[in-house]
Enzyme design. Structure first.
Site, PDB file in Angstrom:
ATOM      1  N   THR A 206       0.897  -1.072  -0.022  1.00  0.00           N
ATOM      2  CA  THR A 206       0.024   0.204   0.008  1.00  0.00           C
ATOM      3  C   THR A 206       0.929   1.094   0.059  1.00  0.00           C
ATOM      4  OG1 THR A 206      -1.865  -1.233   1.188  1.00  0.00           O
ATOM      5  CG2 THR A 206      -1.795   1.183   1.326  1.00  0.00           C
ATOM      6  N   ARG A 234     -13.608  -7.883  -1.800  1.00  0.00           N
ATOM      7  CA  ARG A 234     -12.946  -7.540  -0.318  1.00  0.00           C
ATOM      8  C   ARG A 234     -12.535  -6.164  -0.405  1.00  0.00           C
ATOM      9  NH1 ARG A 234      -7.572  -5.799   1.213  1.00  0.00           N
ATOM     10  NH2 ARG A 234      -7.330  -6.529   3.173  1.00  0.00           N
ATOM     11  N   ILE A 235     -12.493  -5.504   0.478  1.00  0.00           N
ATOM     12  CA  ILE A 235     -12.049  -4.056   0.903  1.00  0.00           C
ATOM     13  C   ILE A 235     -11.209  -4.051   2.121  1.00  0.00           C
ATOM     14  CG2 ILE A 235     -12.581  -1.598   1.042  1.00  0.00           C
ATOM     15  CD1 ILE A 235     -15.260  -2.077  -0.435  1.00  0.00           C
ATOM     16  N   GLY A 236     -10.144  -3.532   2.027  1.00  0.00           N
ATOM     17  CA  GLY A 236      -9.147  -3.529   3.230  1.00  0.00           C
ATOM     18  C   GLY A 236      -9.462  -2.058   3.875  1.00  0.00           C
ATOM     19  N   ASP A 237      -8.559  -1.657   4.537  1.00  0.00           N
ATOM     20  CA  ASP A 237      -8.390  -0.548   5.482  1.00  0.00           C
ATOM     21  C   ASP A 237      -8.334   0.897   4.737  1.00  0.00           C
ATOM     22  OD1 ASP A 237      -5.875  -1.730   5.432  1.00  0.00           O
ATOM     23  OD2 ASP A 237      -5.240  -0.108   6.643  1.00  0.00           O
ATOM     24  N   THR A 257      -0.403   0.430   6.486  1.00  0.00           N
ATOM     25  CA  THR A 257      -0.034  -0.526   5.591  1.00  0.00           C
ATOM     26  C   THR A 257      -0.181  -1.742   6.439  1.00  0.00           C
ATOM     27  OG1 THR A 257       1.276  -1.415   3.649  1.00  0.00           O
ATOM     28  CG2 THR A 257       2.212   0.114   5.466  1.00  0.00           C
ATOM     29  N   GLY A 258      -0.700  -2.801   5.781  1.00  0.00           N
ATOM     30  CA  GLY A 258      -0.513  -4.216   6.450  1.00  0.00           C
ATOM     31  C   GLY A 258      -1.804  -5.053   6.202  1.00  0.00           C
ATOM     32  N   THR A 259      -1.978  -5.840   7.211  1.00  0.00           N
ATOM     33  CA  THR A 259      -3.310  -6.783   7.139  1.00  0.00           C
ATOM     34  C   THR A 259      -4.613  -5.926   7.548  1.00  0.00           C
ATOM     35  OG1 THR A 259      -2.624  -7.286   9.406  1.00  0.00           O
ATOM     36  CG2 THR A 259      -2.126  -9.023   7.429  1.00  0.00           C
ATOM     37  N   GLY A 260      -5.041  -5.463   6.291  1.00  0.00           N
ATOM     38  CA  GLY A 260      -6.261  -4.473   6.531  1.00  0.00           C
ATOM     39  C   GLY A 260      -7.241  -5.022   7.585  1.00  0.00           C
TER      40      GLY A 260
END
Length: 346
Positions: A206, A234-237, A257-260
Site C-alpha cells: 500500500t 473484498r475491501i481493506g483498510d 499499510t498491512g493486514t487490513g
C-alpha cells in the site's frame, strides 16, 4: 477643554480620511506563516530482511520513494497545501510499477485489478474515498474528487469509475495496470500456493503520505491494489476513514499499510490520533502503541504519522517498510527500507 476637544476632532477626521491606506499598510506588514512544512511517505510493509532485495532492486525502491518525496515537497516549498502535497506524492507512487497501487497493483481472484484510495483534510475533516476502481489511472485523484465534488465520502466499483468520467479524471484501459511481475504472482496464487508467501518483500503493498504545510494544516492519503487473490469484492483498510487513513485538525495525520482486516478492527488511524488528542501521547509513542494493539490481535504491518508541529513517526511490526521523509528543517530526502534503519533529521 476646548483645545482638547479640537485635538480629538482632528484625530478622528484623520482616521476617517485614510482608512484604506491604513488597511493597505497592515497587509504589507502582516507576518508570513512561520510553520515549517514536513511530509512523510510509505510504499508498503512486509518481510524485508537485508539481502532479500538485489542491489538494483533496492536502488530502484529508494529512488521511487525519493521521487515521491520530491513531488510532495515541491508543493510544500512553494507554500502549497498539505492536501495537494499528499496527493502529488501518492500519484508518483501510483505511477511507479514497483508499488502495489495504480500501475503496479496486484490481481484479484478473477485476474482483475481493483484499486482503492482515500484522502482526508484534517482542517475541515472532509474526506473522500473509492474502492474497487478498475479504469481510473490515479485513484487518489478520484478520491479527492469524491471529497470535493460529491456529497459522499466513499464510492465503489463501476459507480466510482462513472463518477471519474463525469469529473473528467483520466481513464485507462484496465490492461494499463498489468505488470508481468504481478501477473506471475497471480498465476502462482491460482496454483493453490499460499498467497501470503507471494512476493514476501512487498507483502502488504500500500502507498501513502502524510503532511503538514506552512499554515499548520494536516492531510493524509492512501492508495492500494489490495491483496493478491482477494475475493468477493473484498475491501481493506486503506479507503476506510479512521482505519487506514485519517487526519484530525492539528493533532495528527495517519496512513497505514498491512493486514487490513486487523487495522479495521482496531480503527488504527483514528486510534493513533485519539492517543495524541486524548492521552497527550507524542506521535511517536502513539504510533508505537497503535501497532502494538494491532499485533496483539494477530495483525502485521506499519504506519506513518505526523503531528501539527511536523514531527514524523514510523512504526511497524514487520521486518521492513518502504518509507521516507523530508522537511523544511532538513530538505535532504531521507528514505529507508529495513526495520533497523533510522531516518536521521527532522
Amino acid at each position: 477643554m476646548r483645545g482638547i476637544g479640537q485635538f480629538f476632532a482632528v484625530m478622528l477626521m484623520a482616521a476617517a480620511a485614510f482608512p484604506l491606506a491604513a488597511g493597505a499598510d497592515e497587509a504589507k506588514v502582516k507576518p508570513a506563516p512561520t510553520q515549517r512544512w514536513s511530509i512523510a511517505i510509505h510504499g508498503g510493509a512486509g518481510v524485508i530482511p537485508r539481502g532479500s532485495l538485489t542491489p538494483a532492486e533496492e536502488s530502484a525502491y529508494r529512488q521511487g520513494l525519493s521521487d515521491a518525496l520530491a513531488a510532495g515537497s515541491a508543493v510544500l516549498k512553494a507554500g502549497g497545501t498539505s492536501l495537494d502535497a499528499v496527493e502529488a506524492a501518492v500519484k508518483v507512487l501510483e505511477n511507479n510499477p514497483l508499488f502495489n497501487a495504480g500501475k503496479g497493483a496486484v490481481f484479484d481472484a478473477e485476474g482483475k485489478n481493483q484499486l482503492d484510495a482515500a484522502i482526508m483534510d484534517g482542517t475541515t475533516l472532509r474526506a473522500g474515498a473509492v474502492a474497487g476502481v478498475s479504469a481510473t489511472k490515479n485513484p487518489i485523484m478520484l478520491a479527492r474528487a469524491v471529497m470535493e465534488h460529491s456529497p459522499h465520502v466513499l464510492l465503489s466499483g463501476s459507480g466510482a469509475d462513472q463518477f471519474a468520467r463525469e469529473q473528467h479524471i483520466e481513464q485507462v484501459d484496465p490492461s494499463y495496470f498489468r505488470t508481468e511481475k504481478r501477473w506471475q504472482q497471480y498465476l502462482e496464487w491460482k496454483k493453490g500456493r499460499n498467497s501470503a508467501s507471494l512476493d514476501p518483500t512487498h507483502r502488504f503493498g500500500t502507498v501513502g503520505a502524510v503532511a503538514v504545510d506552512v499554515n499548520g494544516h494536516l492531510a493524509a492519503a492512501t492508495s492500494t491494489g489490495g491483496t493478491t487473490g482477494k475475493r468477493w469484492g473484498r475491501i481493506g483498510d486503506s479507503p476506510l476513514i479512521g482505519a487506514g487513513t485519517y487526519a484530525y485538525h492539528n493533532d495528527c495525520a495517519v496512513s497505514a499499510t498491512g493486514t487490513g482486516e486487523y487495522f479495521i478492527r482496531e480503527s488504527a488511524a483514528r486510534q493513533l490520533c485519539d492517543r495524541v488528542r486524548w492521552r497527550n501521547q507524542s506521535v511517536a509513542d502513539a504510533a508505537k502503541d497503535t501497532i502494538a494493539s494491532i499485533g496483539a490481535i494477530g495483525g502485521d504491518g506499519g504506519l506513518i504519522a505526523i503531528d501539527g508541529k511536523g514531527e514524523v513517526a514510523f512504526a511497524m511490526n514487520t521486518e521492513g517498510m518502504y518509507r521516507g521523509r523530508v522537511s523544511a528543517a532538513d530538505e535532504t530526502p531521507r528514505v529507508a527500507i529495513y526495520a533497523d534503519e533510522v531516518i536521521a533529521g527532522r
